[in-house]
Design a protein around this motif. Structure first.
Motif, PDB file in Angstrom:
ATOM      1  N   ILE A  70       0.855  -1.199   0.000  1.00 16.80           N
ATOM      2  CA  ILE A  70       0.000   0.000   0.000  1.00 16.80           C
ATOM      3  C   ILE A  70       0.889   1.248   0.000  1.00 16.80           C
ATOM      4  CG2 ILE A  70      -1.542   1.380   1.484  1.00 16.80           C
ATOM      5  CD1 ILE A  70      -2.997  -1.289   2.147  1.00 16.80           C
ATOM      6  N   GLY A  71       1.894   1.255   0.863  1.00 14.23           N
ATOM      7  CA  GLY A  71       2.820   2.393   0.912  1.00 14.23           C
ATOM      8  C   GLY A  71       3.522   2.594  -0.426  1.00 14.23           C
ATOM      9  N   ALA A  72       3.982   1.507  -1.017  1.00 20.65           N
ATOM     10  CA  ALA A  72       4.715   1.597  -2.282  1.00 20.65           C
ATOM     11  C   ALA A  72       3.785   2.049  -3.411  1.00 20.65           C
ATOM     12  CB  ALA A  72       5.346   0.251  -2.612  1.00 20.65           C
ATOM     13  N   SER A  73       2.604   1.448  -3.467  1.00 21.51           N
ATOM     14  CA  SER A  73       1.663   1.777  -4.542  1.00 21.51           C
ATOM     15  C   SER A  73       1.244   3.250  -4.459  1.00 21.51           C
ATOM     16  CB  SER A  73       0.439   0.856  -4.454  1.00 21.51           C
ATOM     17  OG  SER A  73      -0.469   1.139  -5.481  1.00 21.51           O
ATOM     18  N   ALA A  74       0.999   3.720  -3.241  1.00 17.19           N
ATOM     19  CA  ALA A  74       0.604   5.127  -3.076  1.00 17.19           C
ATOM     20  C   ALA A  74       1.749   6.065  -3.447  1.00 17.19           C
ATOM     21  CB  ALA A  74       0.144   5.374  -1.641  1.00 17.19           C
ATOM     22  N   THR A  75       2.978   5.562  -3.369  1.00 16.08           N
ATOM     23  CA  THR A  75       4.136   6.382  -3.730  1.00 16.08           C
ATOM     24  C   THR A  75       4.298   6.435  -5.256  1.00 16.08           C
ATOM     25  OG1 THR A  75       5.117   5.763  -1.615  1.00 16.08           O
ATOM     26  CG2 THR A  75       6.609   6.738  -3.201  1.00 16.08           C
ATOM     27  N   GLY A  76       3.514   5.614  -5.957  1.00  9.52           N
ATOM     28  CA  GLY A  76       3.482   5.730  -7.414  1.00  9.52           C
ATOM     29  C   GLY A  76       4.308   4.699  -8.161  1.00  9.52           C
ATOM     30  N   VAL A  77       4.421   3.507  -7.602  1.00  6.96           N
ATOM     31  CA  VAL A  77       5.099   2.435  -8.328  1.00  6.96           C
ATOM     32  C   VAL A  77       4.208   1.190  -8.333  1.00  6.96           C
ATOM     33  CG1 VAL A  77       7.369   3.330  -7.668  1.00  6.96           C
ATOM     34  CG2 VAL A  77       6.343   1.459  -6.332  1.00  6.96           C
ATOM     35  N   ARG A  78       4.598   0.231  -9.183  1.00  4.15           N
ATOM     36  CA  ARG A  78       3.843  -1.030  -9.272  1.00  4.15           C
ATOM     37  C   ARG A  78       4.237  -1.929  -8.103  1.00  4.15           C
ATOM     38  NH1 ARG A  78       4.459  -3.182 -14.956  1.00  4.15           N
ATOM     39  NH2 ARG A  78       2.847  -1.640 -15.376  1.00  4.15           N
ATOM     40  N   ALA A  79       3.244  -2.374  -7.343  1.00  7.35           N
ATOM     41  CA  ALA A  79       3.541  -3.155  -6.143  1.00  7.35           C
ATOM     42  C   ALA A  79       2.635  -4.374  -6.059  1.00  7.35           C
ATOM     43  CB  ALA A  79       3.370  -2.295  -4.897  1.00  7.35           C
ATOM     44  N   MET A  80       3.201  -5.486  -5.621  1.00 10.43           N
ATOM     45  CA  MET A  80       2.466  -6.755  -5.567  1.00 10.43           C
ATOM     46  C   MET A  80       2.839  -7.562  -4.338  1.00 10.43           C
ATOM     47  SD  MET A  80       2.970  -8.239  -9.430  1.00 10.43           S
ATOM     48  CE  MET A  80       1.747  -9.544  -9.201  1.00 10.43           C
ATOM     49  N   THR A  81       2.017  -8.554  -4.048  1.00  9.49           N
ATOM     50  CA  THR A  81       2.379  -9.569  -3.069  1.00  9.49           C
ATOM     51  C   THR A  81       1.617 -10.851  -3.396  1.00  9.49           C
ATOM     52  OG1 THR A  81       2.600 -10.088  -0.708  1.00  9.49           O
ATOM     53  CG2 THR A  81       0.686  -8.790  -1.331  1.00  9.49           C
ATOM     54  N   ALA A  82       1.818 -11.873  -2.585  1.00  9.08           N
ATOM     55  CA  ALA A  82       1.116 -13.150  -2.757  1.00  9.08           C
ATOM     56  C   ALA A  82       0.915 -13.746  -1.385  1.00  9.08           C
ATOM     57  CB  ALA A  82       1.937 -14.102  -3.628  1.00  9.08           C
ATOM     58  N   THR A  83      -0.130 -14.564  -1.236  1.00 10.46           N
ATOM     59  CA  THR A  83      -0.377 -15.164   0.071  1.00 10.46           C
ATOM     60  C   THR A  83      -1.338 -16.336  -0.028  1.00 10.46           C
ATOM     61  OG1 THR A  83      -0.845 -14.657   2.398  1.00 10.46           O
ATOM     62  CG2 THR A  83      -2.315 -13.676   0.775  1.00 10.46           C
ATOM     63  N   SER A  84      -1.689 -16.884   1.124  1.00 10.91           N
ATOM     64  CA  SER A  84      -2.662 -17.973   1.259  1.00 10.91           C
ATOM     65  C   SER A  84      -3.354 -17.831   2.612  1.00 10.91           C
ATOM     66  CB  SER A  84      -1.968 -19.349   1.271  1.00 10.91           C
ATOM     67  OG  SER A  84      -1.427 -19.684   0.032  1.00 10.91           O
ATOM     68  N   ALA A  85      -4.553 -18.357   2.678  1.00 10.69           N
ATOM     69  CA  ALA A  85      -5.251 -18.684   3.934  1.00 10.69           C
ATOM     70  C   ALA A  85      -5.114 -17.653   5.059  1.00 10.69           C
ATOM     71  CB  ALA A  85      -4.797 -20.061   4.424  1.00 10.69           C
ATOM     72  N   ASN A  86      -4.472 -18.063   6.173  1.00 15.66           N
ATOM     73  CA  ASN A  86      -4.354 -17.199   7.346  1.00 15.66           C
ATOM     74  C   ASN A  86      -3.586 -15.925   7.022  1.00 15.66           C
ATOM     75  OD1 ASN A  86      -4.630 -20.075   7.993  1.00 15.66           O
ATOM     76  ND2 ASN A  86      -4.847 -19.337  10.069  1.00 15.66           N
ATOM     77  N   GLY A  87      -2.700 -16.024   6.048  1.00 15.76           N
ATOM     78  CA  GLY A  87      -1.963 -14.836   5.609  1.00 15.76           C
ATOM     79  C   GLY A  87      -2.923 -13.811   5.038  1.00 15.76           C
ATOM     80  N   LEU A  88      -3.861 -14.289   4.237  1.00 13.92           N
ATOM     81  CA  LEU A  88      -4.861 -13.374   3.677  1.00 13.92           C
ATOM     82  C   LEU A  88      -5.753 -12.831   4.790  1.00 13.92           C
ATOM     83  CD1 LEU A  88      -5.973 -12.253   0.913  1.00 13.92           C
ATOM     84  CD2 LEU A  88      -7.769 -13.962   1.166  1.00 13.92           C
ATOM     85  N   ALA A  89      -6.074 -13.716   5.729  1.00 15.79           N
ATOM     86  CA  ALA A  89      -6.916 -13.277   6.851  1.00 15.79           C
ATOM     87  C   ALA A  89      -6.215 -12.169   7.639  1.00 15.79           C
ATOM     88  CB  ALA A  89      -7.242 -14.461   7.755  1.00 15.79           C
ATOM     89  N   LEU A  90      -4.908 -12.311   7.813  1.00 21.48           N
ATOM     90  CA  LEU A  90      -4.161 -11.279   8.546  1.00 21.48           C
ATOM     91  C   LEU A  90      -4.115  -9.963   7.766  1.00 21.48           C
ATOM     92  CD1 LEU A  90      -2.603 -10.799  11.158  1.00 21.48           C
ATOM     93  CD2 LEU A  90      -0.549 -11.649  10.044  1.00 21.48           C
ATOM     94  N   MET A  91      -4.209 -10.056   6.448  1.00 20.18           N
ATOM     95  CA  MET A  91      -4.221  -8.857   5.602  1.00 20.18           C
ATOM     96  C   MET A  91      -5.579  -8.173   5.567  1.00 20.18           C
ATOM     97  SD  MET A  91      -2.397 -10.000   2.064  1.00 20.18           S
ATOM     98  CE  MET A  91      -0.686 -10.517   1.988  1.00 20.18           C
ATOM     99  N   TRP A  92      -6.582  -8.842   6.097  1.00 16.06           N
ATOM    100  CA  TRP A  92      -7.977  -8.466   5.816  1.00 16.06           C
ATOM    101  C   TRP A  92      -8.254  -6.977   6.011  1.00 16.06           C
ATOM    102  CZ3 TRP A  92     -12.581  -7.441   8.879  1.00 16.06           C
ATOM    103  CH2 TRP A  92     -13.777  -7.636   8.180  1.00 16.06           C
ATOM    104  N   GLU A  93      -7.777  -6.453   7.132  1.00 13.63           N
ATOM    105  CA  GLU A  93      -7.974  -5.030   7.410  1.00 13.63           C
ATOM    106  C   GLU A  93      -7.416  -4.175   6.265  1.00 13.63           C
ATOM    107  OE1 GLU A  93      -5.315  -3.550  10.364  1.00 13.63           O
ATOM    108  OE2 GLU A  93      -6.621  -1.886  10.907  1.00 13.63           O
ATOM    109  N   MET A  94      -6.230  -4.585   5.781  1.00 14.35           N
ATOM    110  CA  MET A  94      -5.540  -3.778   4.778  1.00 14.35           C
ATOM    111  C   MET A  94      -6.151  -3.949   3.382  1.00 14.35           C
ATOM    112  SD  MET A  94      -3.798  -2.364   6.955  1.00 14.35           S
ATOM    113  CE  MET A  94      -3.223  -1.136   5.806  1.00 14.35           C
ATOM    114  N   LEU A  95      -6.880  -5.062   3.177  1.00 13.56           N
ATOM    115  CA  LEU A  95      -7.525  -5.276   1.872  1.00 13.56           C
ATOM    116  C   LEU A  95      -8.573  -4.182   1.640  1.00 13.56           C
ATOM    117  CD1 LEU A  95      -8.056  -9.151   1.971  1.00 13.56           C
ATOM    118  CD2 LEU A  95      -6.244  -7.913   0.784  1.00 13.56           C
ATOM    119  N   TYR A  96      -9.355  -3.922   2.676  1.00 10.43           N
ATOM    120  CA  TYR A  96     -10.355  -2.854   2.574  1.00 10.43           C
ATOM    121  C   TYR A  96      -9.686  -1.514   2.284  1.00 10.43           C
ATOM    122  CZ  TYR A  96     -14.467  -5.400   4.311  1.00 10.43           C
ATOM    123  OH  TYR A  96     -15.541  -6.238   4.437  1.00 10.43           O
ATOM    124  N   ILE A  97      -8.549  -1.286   2.954  1.00  9.76           N
ATOM    125  CA  ILE A  97      -7.882   0.010   2.827  1.00  9.76           C
ATOM    126  C   ILE A  97      -7.272   0.164   1.437  1.00  9.76           C
ATOM    127  CG2 ILE A  97      -5.951   1.380   3.735  1.00  9.76           C
ATOM    128  CD1 ILE A  97      -6.792   0.239   6.553  1.00  9.76           C
TER     129      ILE A  97
END
Lengths: 399, 312
Positions: A70-97
């Motif tokens: 999120i920080g990188a993308s807002a700074t104006g570059v292409r940013a990615m990640t990958a995950t599974s299961a509980n990892g996605l669940a831990l991201m949940w708050e940030m997915l909305y953001i």
């Protein structure tokens, strides 16, 4: 003209990593979790070997992975990640953001159950937990689709009429760890297809400093969210545009929905992900036994193509929607509920019921699908499902 | 060369007036002082908290720098992404290379919920400055106790009562925790000591790698003193050695200020109504415990900084 594309044998995680390398993200954040780990390992190897110039941030949690992109993308570059299961669940708050800030982040989800009890194998409970977060979601049946979606996701997310994050989903182990033959593009072809992402408005524009993530109170919040919903609702035509261009490049056209022997079908199955392949084989067998059955595969799960779904299914006499996850306490599984809601607002709503299968990696075989189709064919005769939710492949009899 | 006040007054105001922080807020004051000391373009980010909610009420923003807030526990992770993105853009010549990332968070976002993300970012060695404005409790949600709340303080979740003294645990030593990450620069500062604060910010900005400054930020709503008293309260915190000023520069401990006379901690406590209950029935052993702890910590700090032990 279609340039030559290479044919290779790879597990699903490898083309995931390859697509990630080929779209040339500026920043990737990575954190290990089964069954996604291999994807990030492969990507880290590309970086270590100098085949990728990406800044790889090896964070201390998935929450931080999504926060960093999120920080990188807002700074104006292409940013990615990958995950599974509980990892996605831990991201949940940030997915909305990420979605609420309209950041064009693409992420690869290698789908896995969300315990307890803990289980590392495939189901869609992780993906379903994020279905309302504001991400476009593309499911893959095969390693080929996982690769193709991984490349298209970047273009879709960064399309100036879309500007929404995109989650591409492949089935853990079933797709991620089995070897399949697929066609791949060259680095140059992908690079040209996705282009360079350098937006005018970002945190790196010091002439026009902008604030991301202001606090929006009741006087504006609802209007902001309505605009976001509108962006989501408007996105399908741009997803299609990207699919058209991708088809031009590769000869592979990925629609939001894929129909298989559905035109004259009286019985329809609806699925997401890898089970579509098994379903197609079972449909071929049952067609020989004179059961008019077809399949609707939902590739684009968000935004849900409700009008097209209703249209594709309205002429059938029975619909069995297969869910690889549970929505505890809800009337049906998530996919079934969406299909049912689409039919209600359509012209005609044939009898519909839900079959839950494959939780925590339980196999669904051709024989299982034959049973599902036989039962659905009965419903087409009687017009009355035995139950709203059925379970496929339980130990012993369901009754 | 010592920083002159005149120089600081000529730097741009990067937090605009008109924000909605309380009158007498030393959190926003600390941030303003930090930004007056920066000498290059910066991208700023903040955790959820007083700073964020008071400076960014849509459709307004007080930030004259690029700014992002995303959540509570992740400001160091967000800063990590910003910092790497700025490196990419700097390497390709799109922006100056010297641009720096500054992360701000309160004590809740630093000592407690944000500790993991901070530790990760420090370990990875991102080139950024992290500033904690420490008001010693969750002030934004209404004065709940945090890992930074001092022993004996009454908060809304550790209230003093018939069977309670307020918070019954010592605050964690966050500055020490950061020092344990062996980062280039760590310091404690206080808003009353503007020259020391600005000097530390400038040092931090010149480091390559993580720098951390923990700034005491008295909050009159939570500490319950008259709102115009904040600067005096922060000065007394430093003079009593409750909040010593020091730095750890490339591993070297330096004391920034040594009070000529070290007043009793009780003199500082009794100016704040969050400690009122400690003085009922003439104070007593609790006050002695607090004084002893401060004295022990101060002696340890003097030793680490290579200072002679005796104070008075």
């Amino acid at each position: 003209m279609r340039p030559d594309t290479g044919r290779v044998a790879m597990t699903g995680n490898e083309p995931g990593a390859l697509a990630m390398k080929q779209v040339r993200p500026d920043v990737v954040a990575g954190y290990p979790i089964t069954p996604q780990t291999e994807l990030m390992q492969q990507f880290a190897q590309y970086v270590a070997d100098g085949e990728s110039e990406t800044e790889l941030i090896l964070v201390e949690s998935e929450h931080s992975a999504m926060s960093a992109v999120i920080g990188a993308s807002a700074t104006g570059v292409r940013a990615m990640t990958a995950t599974s299961a509980n990892g996605l669940a831990l991201m949940w708050e940030m997915l909305y953001i990420a979605a609420g800030y309209r950041l064009p982040i693409s992420t690869m989800l290698v789908s896995r159950s969300l315990g307890g009890p803990i289980n590392i194998h495939c189901d869609h409970s992780d993906a379903m937990g994020m279905r309302d977060t504001g991400w476009i979601m593309l499911f893959a049946e095969t390693a080929q689709e996982a690769y193709d979606n991984g490349i298209m996701a970047t273009r879709i997310a960064e399309h100036d009429q879309v500007r929404l994050p995109v989650m591409t989903v492949q089935d853990g182990f079933i797709t991620s760890h089995t070897t399949q033959v697929l066609s791949i593009l060259t680095d140059e072809q992908v690079s040209e297809f996705v282009g360079i992402y350098r937006p005018k408005k970002s945190l790196s524009n010091f002439d026009q400093p902008m604030t991301y993530g202001a606090i929006v109170l009741p006087d504006f919040y609802m209007d902001v969210k309505r605009q976001q919903a509108e962006a989501m609702d408007n996105s399908p035509r741009f997803v299609e545009q990207v699919a058209d261009e991708y088809a031009e490049l590769t000869g592979r056209r990925h629609e939001a929905l894929e129909s298989y022997r559905l035109d004259d079908a009286q019985v329809a199955l609806v699925v997401l992900g890898s089970a579509a392949g098994t379903a197609k084989d079972a449909i071929d067998i049952m067609r020989e036994r004179a059961i008019a059955v077809g399949l609707l595969k939902v590739r684009m799960f968000r935004p849900f193509p409700r009008v097209e779904v209703a249209e594709a299914l309205s002429r059938t006499r029975a619909i069995c929607v297969l869910d690889r996850s549970l929505a505890m306490g809800a009337p049906m599984g998530p996919l079934a509920a969406d299909v049912a809601a689409s039919l209600v607002t359509g012209r005609r709503a044939p009898p519909l019921y839900n079959a839950v299968y494959g939780l925590g990696g339980r196999d669904i075989t051709i024989a299982d699908f034959e049973g599902v189709i036989e039962e659905a064919a009965e419903v087409a005769q009687t017009g009355a499902p035995k139950a709203t939710v059925r379970y496929v492949g339980l130990r012993g009899n369901e009754e | 060369m010592a920083i002159k006040l005149r120089e600081l007054t000529q730097t741009p105001e990067l937090i605009a007036g008109g924000h909605r922080a309380c009158a007498g807020c030393l959190g926003v004051n600390a941030v303003r002082q930090v930004l007056h000391a920066v000498d290059r373009p910066v991208v700023t980010t903040s955790a959820t908290g007083c700073l964020e909610v008071t400076t960014t009420i849509y459709p307004y923003t007080a930030w004259q720098t690029p700014f992002i807030h995303s959540a509570f526990e992740n400001v160091a992770a967000t800063a990590s992404g910003i910092e790497r993105a700025l490196k990419v853009l700097g390497d390709e010549g799109a922006i100056p290379r010297k641009v720096k990332t500054i992360a701000f968070a309160g004590d809740g976002g630093t000592y407690d919920i944000g500790l993991q993300a901070l530790s990760g970012a420090l370990e990875r060695g991102h080139d950024f400055l992290y500033v904690c404005y420490n008001n010693e409790a969750y002030m934004n949600t209404g004065i709940q106790r945090s890992g930074a709340t001092p022993y004996g303080a009454s908060t809304t979740t550790s209230p003093a009562g018939r069977r309670s003294l307020g918070k019954t645990q010592r605050p964690k030593n966050m500055t020490d925790i950061v020092v344990a990450h062996s980062v280039p620069y760590v310091a404690q500062a206080s808003p009353h000591s503007w020259r020391d604060l600005a000097t530390k910010v400038k040092k931090a900005m010149d480091k390559e790698g993580p720098a951390f400054i923990n700034i005491l930020a008295p909050c009159h709503r939570g500490w319950r003193y008259p709102m115009e008293e904040g600067i005096n309260i922060s000065k007394m915190a430093v003079d009593t050695c409750v909040w010593p000023l020091f730095e750890v520069d490339e591993g070297e401990w330096n004391l920034s200020y040594r009070p000529r006379r070290k007043p009793d901690v009780a003199d500082w406590l009794k100016r704040q109504r969050r400690f009122d209950h400690l003085f009922k029935n003439g104070g007593g052993p609790v006050l002695d415990t607090i004084q002893d702890t401060v004295d022990e910590d101060w002696a340890k700090l003097l030793e680490r900084c290579g200072e002679p032990p005796k104070t008075d």
